[in-house]
Write a protein that holds these residues in place. Structure first.
Motif, PDB file in Angstrom:
ATOM      1  N   ASP A 134       0.800  -1.218   0.000  1.00  0.00           N
ATOM      2  CA  ASP A 134       0.000   0.000   0.000  1.00  0.00           C
ATOM      3  C   ASP A 134       0.832   1.268   0.000  1.00  0.00           C
ATOM      4  O   ASP A 134       0.294   2.359  -0.186  1.00  0.00           O
ATOM      5  CB  ASP A 134      -0.979   0.009   1.182  1.00  0.00           C
ATOM      6  CG  ASP A 134      -0.278  -0.243   2.520  1.00  0.00           C
ATOM      7  OD1 ASP A 134       0.958  -0.441   2.534  1.00  0.00           O
ATOM      8  OD2 ASP A 134      -0.971  -0.249   3.548  1.00  0.00           O
ATOM      9  N   GLU A 187      -0.111   4.894  -5.573  1.00  0.00           N
ATOM     10  CA  GLU A 187      -1.363   5.017  -6.299  1.00  0.00           C
ATOM     11  C   GLU A 187      -1.688   3.676  -6.970  1.00  0.00           C
ATOM     12  O   GLU A 187      -0.855   2.774  -7.045  1.00  0.00           O
ATOM     13  CB  GLU A 187      -1.300   6.158  -7.328  1.00  0.00           C
ATOM     14  CG  GLU A 187      -0.353   5.935  -8.479  1.00  0.00           C
ATOM     15  CD  GLU A 187       1.078   6.339  -8.171  1.00  0.00           C
ATOM     16  OE1 GLU A 187       1.876   6.400  -9.128  1.00  0.00           O
ATOM     17  OE2 GLU A 187       1.407   6.561  -6.991  1.00  0.00           O
ATOM     18  N   ALA A 188      -2.921   3.577  -7.446  1.00  0.00           N
ATOM     19  CA  ALA A 188      -3.426   2.294  -7.942  1.00  0.00           C
ATOM     20  C   ALA A 188      -2.569   1.730  -9.077  1.00  0.00           C
ATOM     21  O   ALA A 188      -2.342   0.516  -9.154  1.00  0.00           O
ATOM     22  CB  ALA A 188      -4.876   2.447  -8.390  1.00  0.00           C
ATOM     23  N   ASP A 189      -2.096   2.588  -9.981  1.00  0.00           N
ATOM     24  CA  ASP A 189      -1.324   2.100 -11.130  1.00  0.00           C
ATOM     25  C   ASP A 189      -0.045   1.402 -10.683  1.00  0.00           C
ATOM     26  O   ASP A 189       0.321   0.340 -11.226  1.00  0.00           O
ATOM     27  CB  ASP A 189      -0.979   3.258 -12.074  1.00  0.00           C
ATOM     28  CG  ASP A 189      -2.173   3.726 -12.894  1.00  0.00           C
ATOM     29  OD1 ASP A 189      -3.225   3.036 -12.853  1.00  0.00           O
ATOM     30  OD2 ASP A 189      -2.069   4.773 -13.561  1.00  0.00           O
ATOM     31  N   ARG A 248       0.536   0.077  -7.677  1.00  0.00           N
ATOM     32  CA  ARG A 248       0.164  -1.156  -6.991  1.00  0.00           C
ATOM     33  C   ARG A 248      -0.059  -2.264  -8.011  1.00  0.00           C
ATOM     34  O   ARG A 248       0.290  -3.432  -7.783  1.00  0.00           O
ATOM     35  CB  ARG A 248      -1.086  -0.961  -6.141  1.00  0.00           C
ATOM     36  CG  ARG A 248      -0.860  -0.096  -4.904  1.00  0.00           C
ATOM     37  CD  ARG A 248      -2.081  -0.012  -4.006  1.00  0.00           C
ATOM     38  NE  ARG A 248      -2.289  -1.257  -3.285  1.00  0.00           N
ATOM     39  CZ  ARG A 248      -3.304  -2.078  -3.468  1.00  0.00           C
ATOM     40  NH1 ARG A 248      -4.233  -1.816  -4.365  1.00  0.00           N
ATOM     41  NH2 ARG A 248      -3.415  -3.176  -2.750  1.00  0.00           N
ATOM     42  N   GLU A 286     -11.122  -5.823  -2.441  1.00  0.00           N
ATOM     43  CA  GLU A 286     -10.798  -5.220  -3.735  1.00  0.00           C
ATOM     44  C   GLU A 286     -11.514  -5.939  -4.873  1.00  0.00           C
ATOM     45  O   GLU A 286     -12.003  -5.306  -5.810  1.00  0.00           O
ATOM     46  CB  GLU A 286      -9.276  -5.240  -3.960  1.00  0.00           C
ATOM     47  CG  GLU A 286      -8.863  -4.493  -5.221  1.00  0.00           C
ATOM     48  CD  GLU A 286      -7.367  -4.245  -5.292  1.00  0.00           C
ATOM     49  OE1 GLU A 286      -6.961  -3.379  -6.084  1.00  0.00           O
ATOM     50  OE2 GLU A 286      -6.596  -4.907  -4.552  1.00  0.00           O
ATOM     51  N   LYS A 319     -12.206  -1.215  -3.738  1.00  0.00           N
ATOM     52  CA  LYS A 319     -11.457  -0.578  -2.657  1.00  0.00           C
ATOM     53  C   LYS A 319     -10.290  -1.477  -2.270  1.00  0.00           C
ATOM     54  O   LYS A 319     -10.360  -2.703  -2.438  1.00  0.00           O
ATOM     55  CB  LYS A 319     -12.351  -0.345  -1.438  1.00  0.00           C
ATOM     56  CG  LYS A 319     -13.505   0.617  -1.677  1.00  0.00           C
ATOM     57  CD  LYS A 319     -14.359   0.760  -0.416  1.00  0.00           C
ATOM     58  CE  LYS A 319     -15.530   1.713  -0.643  1.00  0.00           C
ATOM     59  NZ  LYS A 319     -16.387   1.818   0.579  1.00  0.00           N
ATOM     60  N   THR A 320      -9.241  -0.871  -1.734  1.00  0.00           N
ATOM     61  CA  THR A 320      -8.039  -1.661  -1.463  1.00  0.00           C
ATOM     62  C   THR A 320      -8.027  -2.314  -0.086  1.00  0.00           C
ATOM     63  O   THR A 320      -7.173  -3.152   0.187  1.00  0.00           O
ATOM     64  CB  THR A 320      -6.779  -0.780  -1.604  1.00  0.00           C
ATOM     65  OG1 THR A 320      -6.910   0.365  -0.749  1.00  0.00           O
ATOM     66  CG2 THR A 320      -6.629  -0.306  -3.051  1.00  0.00           C
TER      67      THR A 320
END
Length: 372
Positions: free
Chosen positions: A17, A43-45, A47, A209, A214-215
């Motif tokens: 995270d 950020e999501a990318d 991860r 997720e 959501k993470t």
């Protein structure tokens, strides 16, 4: 006289995270002066890139046999750590030359202790070049060369923190609920015992997720609305990992995630919170004696559902549960602080791991030193 150094520890854990950055002044022994902490989220990318790194690492049979794509992710990870260090120094008004060493964990992408194989991506030499600060990195490998599991490494730091409780004659167990949970037990006689205890946040995060995008489950709110599906819980808790007297370290892939459709969102989250709590208590049965106090750190301490169940189970066995903050520590910073502490120990050639923590044949130091 022991030398007191200023170290910054850098941790990117199995939850993937973000980067935890913490400063500590220490002699690598009993003197510890804890400094500021900064969390830098991914950020999501990115991860997604780290998840890709897990796939790329899966077929590896050699620590150095990395594809060009995996090396590219490693460089990106290293650059992000350099940026995190720069942000930390700026935030707290510190100069790079005021820091003696960085303790760099990197990102574990493969851990197969039974094969003597562990892979952490992160280029220590490049990090030293970009930050201008010496870097100690790759701290797990030497343990495995000497017959250890390569994990957990944090117990040396936990033992240093446990002093005030030992003076009161209490057996203390630190519980780190990260992606994988682990225990560090310091007995009334000072003996250290440590091992991974089972799945922590990873299964919950994967489930939430998958179902919501959501993470993670903030505060355990989703789990709090569900009920335990006994058959699914037992599938995890009947795992051979929980049987026998030989403890071993875990990879995040050792416990498969729930499959879509096996439970509702809430029941799946509740079941996996139950597994996280029950796994700790089940594994604690292998400790030399029952802890007087459990001190809980890591992100899982913020999941109220996990904590309520773990506390109830531990209290029923006569143990008292505290969060790291209730014990006077910082549960977010503790692992990063540990990596700074271990870096200082490495510089002095002090042991990082012990027979009672990783199963190594004798206490052993480790880590590679990179200079700018």
């Amino acid at each position: 006289m022991d030398v007191i150094r200023t170290a910054i520890g850098l941790m990117s854990g199995t939850s993937m995270d973000g980067i935890d950055v913490a400063l500590i002044r220490t002699d690598g022994r009993g003197f510890i002066d804890r400094g500021p902490f900064l969390g830098v989220p991914y950020e999501a990318d990115f991860r997604g890139q780290l998840k890709r790194a897990l796939e790329l690492a899966r077929p590896l049979t050699d620590r150095n046999g990395r594809s060009a794509e995996l090396r590219d992710i490693e460089l990106e990870l290293t650059q992000r750590h350099a940026i995190a260090v720069a942000a930390f120094l700026e935030r707290f008004g510190l100069a790079a030359d005021a820091v003696d060493v960085l303790g760099f964990h990197g990102q574990t992408v493969l851990h197969r202790p039974d094969e003597g194989l562990t892979v952490q991506i992160g280029d220590g030499q490049e990090l030293a070049r970009q930050t201008g600060i010496p870097v100690v990195y790759d701290m797990r490998a030497n343990d495995m060369v000497h017959g250890g599991q390569g994990a957990p490494l944090v117990p040396a730091y936990h033992a240093a923190l446990a002093g005030k409780f030992q003076q009161a004659g209490q057996a203390v167990c630190f519980v780190n609920i990260g992606g994988i949970s682990n225990l560090t037990f310091i007995g009334t006689d000072g003996r250290i015992s440590a091992f991974d205890s089972g799945p922590g946040n990873t299964l919950i995060d994967q489930w939430v997720e998958m179902q919501t995008g959501k993470t993670y489950d903030p505060g355990g709110e989703i789990a709090g609305r569900g009920k335990v599906v006994a058959a699914l819980a037992e599938r995890y808790l009947d795992n051979p990992f929980f049987r026998g007297n030989v403890r071993r370290s875990l990879d995040r892939g050792d416990f498969a995630p729930l499959r879509d459709g096996e439970a509702s969102l809430e029941d799946g989250a509740r079941t996996l919170a139950h597994v996280a709590a029950a796994a700790i208590v089940k594994s604690a049965g292998f400790l030399p004696e029952s802890p007087s106090i459990y001190i809980v750190c890591g992100g899982g301490r913020l999941n109220a559902t996990v904590m309520a169940e773990f506390s109830a189970r531990a209290e029923a066995l006569g143990s008292h549960v505290l969060t790291a903050e209730q014990a006077g520590f910082d549960g977010d910073a503790m692992e990063a602080e540990a990596w700074g502490y271990l870096a200082v120990r490495s510089l002095d050639g002090l042991p990082l791991t012990f027979p009672g923590t990783t199963g190594v044949t004798a206490p052993v130091s480790g880590g590679m030193l990179a200079r700018p």
